[in-house]
Write a protein that holds these residues in place. Structure first.
Motif, PDB file in Angstrom:
ATOM      1  N   TRP A  43      -9.182  -3.976   4.292  1.00 30.84           N
ATOM      2  CA  TRP A  43      -7.731  -3.847   4.429  1.00 30.84           C
ATOM      3  C   TRP A  43      -7.331  -4.002   5.888  1.00 30.84           C
ATOM      4  CZ3 TRP A  43      -4.333  -4.037   0.638  1.00 30.84           C
ATOM      5  CH2 TRP A  43      -2.997  -3.689   0.897  1.00 30.84           C
ATOM      6  N   SER A  74       0.822  -1.206   0.000  1.00 32.10           N
ATOM      7  CA  SER A  74       0.000   0.000   0.000  1.00 32.10           C
ATOM      8  C   SER A  74       0.856   1.256   0.000  1.00 32.10           C
ATOM      9  CB  SER A  74      -0.931   0.025   1.210  1.00 32.10           C
ATOM     10  OG  SER A  74      -1.610   1.262   1.265  1.00 32.10           O
ATOM     11  N   ASP A  95      -6.962  -5.171  -2.637  1.00 31.54           N
ATOM     12  CA  ASP A  95      -7.889  -4.894  -1.532  1.00 31.54           C
ATOM     13  C   ASP A  95      -9.313  -5.239  -1.969  1.00 31.54           C
ATOM     14  OD1 ASP A  95      -7.592  -2.692  -3.342  1.00 31.54           O
ATOM     15  OD2 ASP A  95      -8.732  -1.430  -1.971  1.00 31.54           O
ATOM     16  N   TYR A 150      -9.548   5.755   3.561  1.00 28.46           N
ATOM     17  CA  TYR A 150      -9.880   4.612   2.707  1.00 28.46           C
ATOM     18  C   TYR A 150     -11.392   4.433   2.622  1.00 28.46           C
ATOM     19  CZ  TYR A 150     -10.042  -0.119   0.809  1.00 28.46           C
ATOM     20  OH  TYR A 150     -10.313  -1.215   0.016  1.00 28.46           O
ATOM     21  N   LYS A 201      -0.492   4.121  -0.555  1.00 27.71           N
ATOM     22  CA  LYS A 201      -1.352   5.129   0.057  1.00 27.71           C
ATOM     23  C   LYS A 201      -1.213   5.110   1.578  1.00 27.71           C
ATOM     24  CE  LYS A 201      -4.504   8.345  -0.259  1.00 27.71           C
ATOM     25  NZ  LYS A 201      -5.803   8.094  -0.903  1.00 27.71           N
ATOM     26  N   GLN A 202      -1.195   3.918   2.187  1.00 28.82           N
ATOM     27  CA  GLN A 202      -1.046   3.841   3.632  1.00 28.82           C
ATOM     28  C   GLN A 202       0.303   4.411   4.062  1.00 28.82           C
ATOM     29  OE1 GLN A 202      -1.603  -0.045   5.361  1.00 28.82           O
ATOM     30  NE2 GLN A 202      -1.138   0.658   7.430  1.00 28.82           N
ATOM     31  N   ASN A 257     -13.504   4.903  -0.876  1.00 27.35           N
ATOM     32  CA  ASN A 257     -13.888   3.632  -1.493  1.00 27.35           C
ATOM     33  C   ASN A 257     -15.357   3.282  -1.285  1.00 27.35           C
ATOM     34  OD1 ASN A 257     -11.288   2.176  -2.644  1.00 27.35           O
ATOM     35  ND2 ASN A 257     -10.686   3.245  -0.776  1.00 27.35           N
ATOM     36  N   ASN A 316      -6.066   2.643  -6.432  1.00 20.88           N
ATOM     37  CA  ASN A 316      -6.436   3.399  -5.231  1.00 20.88           C
ATOM     38  C   ASN A 316      -5.327   3.401  -4.181  1.00 20.88           C
ATOM     39  OD1 ASN A 316      -6.557   0.792  -4.222  1.00 20.88           O
ATOM     40  ND2 ASN A 316      -8.540   1.060  -3.202  1.00 20.88           N
ATOM     41  N   TYR A 359      -3.839   0.626  -2.961  1.00 21.05           N
ATOM     42  CA  TYR A 359      -3.858  -0.598  -2.160  1.00 21.05           C
ATOM     43  C   TYR A 359      -3.917  -1.802  -3.097  1.00 21.05           C
ATOM     44  CZ  TYR A 359      -4.858   2.489   1.767  1.00 21.05           C
ATOM     45  OH  TYR A 359      -4.786   3.483   2.713  1.00 21.05           O
ATOM     46  N   LEU A 394     -12.149  -2.980   8.141  1.00 20.43           N
ATOM     47  CA  LEU A 394     -10.889  -2.240   8.150  1.00 20.43           C
ATOM     48  C   LEU A 394     -10.226  -2.411   9.512  1.00 20.43           C
ATOM     49  CD1 LEU A 394     -12.075   1.059   6.394  1.00 20.43           C
ATOM     50  CD2 LEU A 394     -11.097  -1.001   5.340  1.00 20.43           C
TER      51      LEU A 394
END
Length: 560
Positions: free
Chosen positions: A202, A88, A198, A275, A90-91, A279, A193, A195, A255
């Motif tokens: 996640w 990820s 996913d 997220y 993004k994370q 999403n 996105n 991830y 999540l």
């Protein structure tokens, strides 16, 4: 909606007390119940789906066999968050952007057994609401919590599935390699996105696509918490299995932000909020809490609000100040994110409609829901991850998801409504408990206990309203934009005959909100309320008449 309180440490001794409070881990004794050998009474009559659910609600839980409680020892949180995996980008970006890591815990407390198995669903008037809607299978509730029993019989068909990471790749897709591949397992970010794979939520605690409970410690203090809150949000209804919750047909976005052992960190929680919003979540439930103001999480919950995603959070379990994790904190202290603006904060009540002794309270509390006693929901243990249910739970953690479930049910019949509209429908249709002594709001009970049927009744009626309500007098005969807590005041609404109207108050200094009950206009198109100045704490307030997202011009009222 909330007062943005930040704890100021003034002396070394006070600092030691507060740090020890933050680092104390709350724990829960859960009495798991297996339905693997459940024997239900056979019905010879025939019923509609809704009638069957109402009639068999008790049967589906009453025959469950209680097993011994599991008590898990407390553990210390890791010194810092685990590094995310490369799955990820993004994370990783969110983690790098977070200014300060705060610790969050699942909000739990000790068991309080002894009540009828289906009392909670009756208290919130859900069976009557099912005659209006049982959900449409299109709403999505993000549950930000510990891990989940992904294969549980009452949950496995209700998980949110990311359409961008399900199915096979085809020519022209972002991850097309020349041969069709399963998007869920092709180690590629098909929907771009941030991830990889996913396809079903996640795990922010580990940094991969598997939010399954028990992966790092099957006997951890928080290992079953996410499964329990998820069941109260959206266990499948009318499926002859286990339990029914307020919304039979909503999707749950799992999540994981807290470890199996309990603690989690700002960067994981914040990443999960973003997220959820990005999403497709309609609602976010956070049965977690920390005692410190967290600017990064505040920014994230504001982001959710700006995208009309409703955030619901447990108020906290420091009702007496002596509970584990509350040492040194005043009785009633609420936590974050429940204290954040535009977050619906939820306290807990008992079967006798009293505030549960552990339930946090104060002028920032919005609403209450059942949260102490025989709360039946899905759960998980290392030996049974598919058919286990609790027989007794206590904590505001288990009140909050019931409110989130109701929010999703409202969204199923009013999908385009704003976060403000949904908040009004929750708070302004609540049942005023007898202990509130006729008041529209109290610090211990907020606006009262949620009323599913009233919320859906008003929501359905608002779908046909296009007129803008007019705010009539808001004050008293001797007040002109000024009030005192001892004044007897009134408000009025002029609108379409036979439609519902409420009065909305917002504190301009700290974001607290108050609502007068949604009430039908009479044959002259008028409705009114009388209230005491103590209803709104001493401050400066903006007041409007509201009907869903239709709102009147503003009136301003300040303290004398």
């Amino acid at each position: 909606m909330k007062n943005k309180k930040q704890l100021i440490i003034t002396t070394l001794s006070l600092a030691i007390i507060i740090v020890s409070a933050v680092l104390s881990i709350r724990y829960l004794q859960v009495k798991p119940v297996s339905t693997a050998t459940n024997t239900k009474t056979t019905e010879t009559e025939t019923y509609t789906d809704k009638e069957l659910a109402k009639k068999t609600l008790t049967q589906n839980t009453a025959s469950q066999t209680e097993k011994s409680a599991i008590e898990v020892p407390r553990v210390e949180p890791p010194a810092k968050p685990l590094e995310p995996t490369p799955d990820s980008t993004k994370q990783t970006q969110v983690r790098q952007a977070v200014s300060n890591e705060h610790i969050y815990y699942p909000l739990q407390t000790a068991n309080d057994p002894g009540y009828a198995s289906n009392w909670a669903i009756q208290k919130v008037n859900a069976p009557a609401a099912w005659d209006i809607s049982t959900g449409n299978g299109q709403t999505v509730v993000a549950v930000i919590d510990t891990g989940f029993a992904l294969n549980h019989d009452d949950l496995k068909n209700n998980w949110y599935l990311n359409s961008g990471e399900n199915g096979n790749t085809i020519a022209g897709d972002n991850c097309w390699t020349g041969d069709p591949q399963n998007k869920a397992t092709n180690s590629c970010d098909d929907d771009s996105n941030g991830y990889i794979d996913d396809y079903r939520g996640w795990n922010f605690s580990i940094g991969d696509n598997n939010p399954q409970a028990g992966r790092t410690n099957a006997y951890g203090v928080g290992v079953s918490h996410g499964t329990q809150t998820a069941g109260l949000v959206g266990a499948a209804g009318n499926n002859n299995t286990g339990i029914a919750t307020i919304n039979w047909n909503t999707k749950i976005m799992p999540l994981q932000v807290l470890s199996d052992d309990g603690p989690g960190y700002t960067s994981n929680v914040v990443a999960a909020v973003y997220y959820a919003v990005d999403n497709g979540a309609d609602v976010i439930n956070m049965s977690i809490g920390g005692s410190d103001y967290d600017a990064d999480l505040k920014t994230a919950t504001d982001y959710a609000y700006s995208h009309n995603v409703v955030v619901v959070a447990a108020a906290g379990n420091c009702g007496t100040g002596t509970e584990q994790g509350c040492t040194g904190l005043p009785a009633g202290t609420m936590g974050y994110p429940a204290l954040n603006d535009h977050v619906i904060s939820v306290g807990a009540t008992t079967v006798s409609d009293q505030r549960a002794s552990f339930s946090s309270y104060g002028p920032d509390l919005d609403i209450v829901a059942p949260g102490s006693g025989t709360i039946n929901t899905t759960t998980w243990t290392p030996s049974n991850g598919t058919s286990l249910y609790t027989s007794s739970l206590s904590g505001t953690s288990f009140s909050s998801p019931q409110v989130a479930s109701l929010v999703s049910l409202i969204k199923s019949i009013r999908p385009s409504s704003s976060a403000d509209d949904i908040t009004a429908l929750i708070l302004a249709t609540s049942t005023k408990l007898s202990v509130m002594n006729g008041l529209p709001y109290t610090n211990e009970y907020g606006h009262g206990i949620i009323n599913s049927n009233a919320a859906l009744t008003v929501a359905a009626s608002l779908n046909s309203i296009s007129s803008i309500p007019k705010l009539l007098q808001s004050g008293g005969s001797v007040t002109e934009h000024r009030y005192a807590s001892t004044d007897n005041l009134s408000s009025g609404c002029n609108t379409t005959i036979g439609t519902y109207c409420s009065i909305w108050f917002r504190d301009n200094s700290n974001g607290r909100e108050r609502y007068l009950p949604y009430t039908l206009a009479n044959q002259q198109g008028l409705t009114g309320w009388s209230w005491n100045g103590s209803f709104i704490p001493s401050s400066s307030w903006t007041i409007k008449a509201v009907q869903g997202d239709n709102r009147s011009n503003s009136y301003f009222l300040g303290v004398k």
